[in-house]
Design a protein around this motif. Structure first.
Motif, PDB file in Angstrom:
ATOM      1  N   VAL A 148       0.717  -1.225   0.129  1.00 43.83           N
ATOM      2  CA  VAL A 148       0.029  -0.019   0.100  1.00 43.83           C
ATOM      3  C   VAL A 148       0.909   1.284  -0.037  1.00 43.83           C
ATOM      4  CG1 VAL A 148      -1.506   1.351   1.244  1.00 43.83           C
ATOM      5  CG2 VAL A 148      -1.998  -1.195   0.849  1.00 43.83           C
TER       6      VAL A 148
ATOM      7  N   GLU B  65       1.256   4.055  -2.951  1.00 45.12           N
ATOM      8  CA  GLU B  65       0.768   5.485  -3.042  1.00 45.12           C
ATOM      9  C   GLU B  65       1.854   6.541  -3.051  1.00 45.12           C
ATOM     10  OE1 GLU B  65      -2.910   4.563   0.219  1.00 45.12           O
ATOM     11  OE2 GLU B  65      -0.755   5.517   0.936  1.00 45.12           O
TER      12      GLU B  65
ATOM     13  N   ASN C 223      -3.742   0.205  10.232  1.00 42.79           N
ATOM     14  CA  ASN C 223      -4.562   1.055   9.524  1.00 42.79           C
ATOM     15  C   ASN C 223      -5.346   2.152  10.251  1.00 42.79           C
ATOM     16  OD1 ASN C 223      -7.301   0.277   9.999  1.00 42.79           O
ATOM     17  ND2 ASN C 223      -6.726  -1.614   9.486  1.00 42.79           N
TER      18      ASN C 223
ATOM     19  N   THR D 224      -6.998   2.815   0.312  1.00 38.48           N
ATOM     20  CA  THR D 224      -5.951   3.155  -0.233  1.00 38.48           C
ATOM     21  C   THR D 224      -6.607   3.978  -1.638  1.00 38.48           C
ATOM     22  OG1 THR D 224      -3.782   3.035  -1.458  1.00 38.48           O
ATOM     23  CG2 THR D 224      -5.570   1.407  -1.683  1.00 38.48           C
TER      24      THR D 224
ATOM     25  N   GLN E 116      -5.283   5.908  -4.954  1.00 39.85           N
ATOM     26  CA  GLN E 116      -4.175   6.059  -5.760  1.00 39.85           C
ATOM     27  C   GLN E 116      -4.335   6.647  -7.202  1.00 39.85           C
ATOM     28  OE1 GLN E 116      -1.584   2.384  -5.957  1.00 39.85           O
ATOM     29  NE2 GLN E 116      -2.162   1.883  -3.772  1.00 39.85           N
TER      30      GLN E 116
END
Length: 389
Positions: free
Chosen positions: A151, A155, A290, A320, A322
């Protein structure tokens, strides 16, 4: 009664706020390693790194709001030891802090590559200073490499591409987040990155760094290939920040080991990324990294401190962002699960995917459909009442 919270980020602050909401009126002290008032970390790899936000926007609460909590914040002074029996924490400056109850919320530390320390041009991302340093480096970079196909790495690569920086994403998986999303969705994520200019060099582990005159020049892969780079961001995972607890007597195993109430010892609790607790309904020891868990677990520990006796049994969740794609995951996704599209369509770049393992729905994933994915959480009930997936 008095309380000491060690860690001044989301989980630590969440514990204090939940206690005050529930009527806790006794003294609270919050000790933090960083000099800043509590701030949010998820925006660091996205809004702050790409320049959309000033760092001040990451503050979780304005100073005037924090003052209403009637808590003492001792910042810029890392904890270095804990005496569990006395519930006493010693800090780097020599302070000794004692309370009736201690909540550990020290979070994570980034993993690093061999030879990384002291090498110019190599960065990790954990703090607001890290994000600003990476942004400055990327703005003058001609070839950046992000090490890590999870993740955080994806990102960061996305943010670099948005900034117009030539960037390569390196990692051992066949596609980004393949171990979590499975082959279909991870390939979609790979296509998203390549369509936006990210070069993918996946399927080979990174073994080290090349350097000249104290500055990084490349990233070495297990194949022998070297990816040229003048900026490298290492983002292939993090470890619970428990070094300061090694002589405490607490059980440490991929985090602070806790019972189902997030209790590590009598009068000692752990919350957030650093906590590894026993999830009763899943029948498994679990640690979640998280933002949502930090808040939910903090609220639960606050309730336990005030006398409630119930286990912490959340549905795992993370998200997430992106580029212009928002991915939300509820439950647990297994790479070998049977995946099916239950709403929307892949062609339309908006869908909900359902993951089944052994005939049981273990997770749902929303690709640009966050509300629809959340509405399917009840489908995970079979996992939560049926035991370990």
């Amino acid at each position: 009664m008095t309380l000491l919270v060690v860690g001044a980020s989301a989980a630590g602050l969440g514990t204090v706020e939940a206690l005050r909401r529930k009527g806790y009126a006794d003294r609270i002290t919050v000790s933090g390693a960083e000099p800043h008032l509590p701030y949010d970390r998820p925006p660091l790899s996205k809004q702050v790194l790409s320049g959309l936000w000033e760092p001040s926007r990451t503050r979780l609460r304005p100073p005037e709001r924090l003052s209403t909590l009637d808590a003492e914040f001792l910042l810029g002074d890392a904890a270095v030891s804990l005496d569990v029996r006395q519930r006493t924490v010693r800090t780097a400056s020599g302070r000794t802090l004692t309370a009736d109850d201690v909540v550990i919320a020290t979070g994570l530390r980034p993993r690093t590559l061999p030879g990384q320390d002291g090498l110019d041009g190599v960065h990790v991302l954990r703090t607001v200073e890290d994000a600003l340093a990476i942004r400055t480096a990327l703005l003058s970079s001609s070839r950046a490499v992000v090490v890590g196909d999870g993740v955080l790495g994806t990102e960061i690569a996305a943010s670099a591409a948005v900034m117009g920086v030539p960037v390569t994403l390196a990692g051992p998986q066949p596609a980004p987040l393949a171990a979590q999303f499975g082959p279909v969705v991870s390939e979609l994520l790979a296509d998203l990155h390549t369509s936006r200019g990210v070069a993918l060099r996946l399927g080979a582990a990174v073994t080290g760094l090349d350097a000249r005159d104290g500055r990084v020049t490349g990233v070495r892969l297990e194949t022998g290939e070297v990816l040229p780079a003048d900026v490298v961001v290492v983002a292939f995972g993090a470890a619970p920040a428990t070094e300061w607890l090694e002589d405490s007597g607490l059980a440490l195993a991929n985090g602070v080991v806790c019972d189902s109430r997030c209790r590590a010892a009598e009068g000692v609790y752990a919350v957030g990324d650093v906590a590894r607790w026993y999830h009763e309904t899943l029948d498994v020891a679990m640690r979640l990294e998280n933002r949502t868990n930090a808040t939910e677990q903090a609220g639960h520990v606050a309730a336990v401190l005030l006398g409630e006796d119930r286990p912490y049994t959340p549905v795992p969740y993370f998200w997430t962002d992106q580029f212009d794609t928002k991915i939300h995951v509820h439950g647990t996704l297994f790479a070998d699960a049977e995946m099916s599209i239950v709403e929307g369509s892949v062609a339309g770049s908006r869908f909900v995917a359902q993951y089944r393992r052994n005939g049981v729905v273990t997770g749902v994933l929303g690709w640009n459909m966050p509300k629809q994915a959340r509405s399917r959480r009840p489908e995970l009930t079979g996992v939560l009442v049926g035991g370990k997936p």
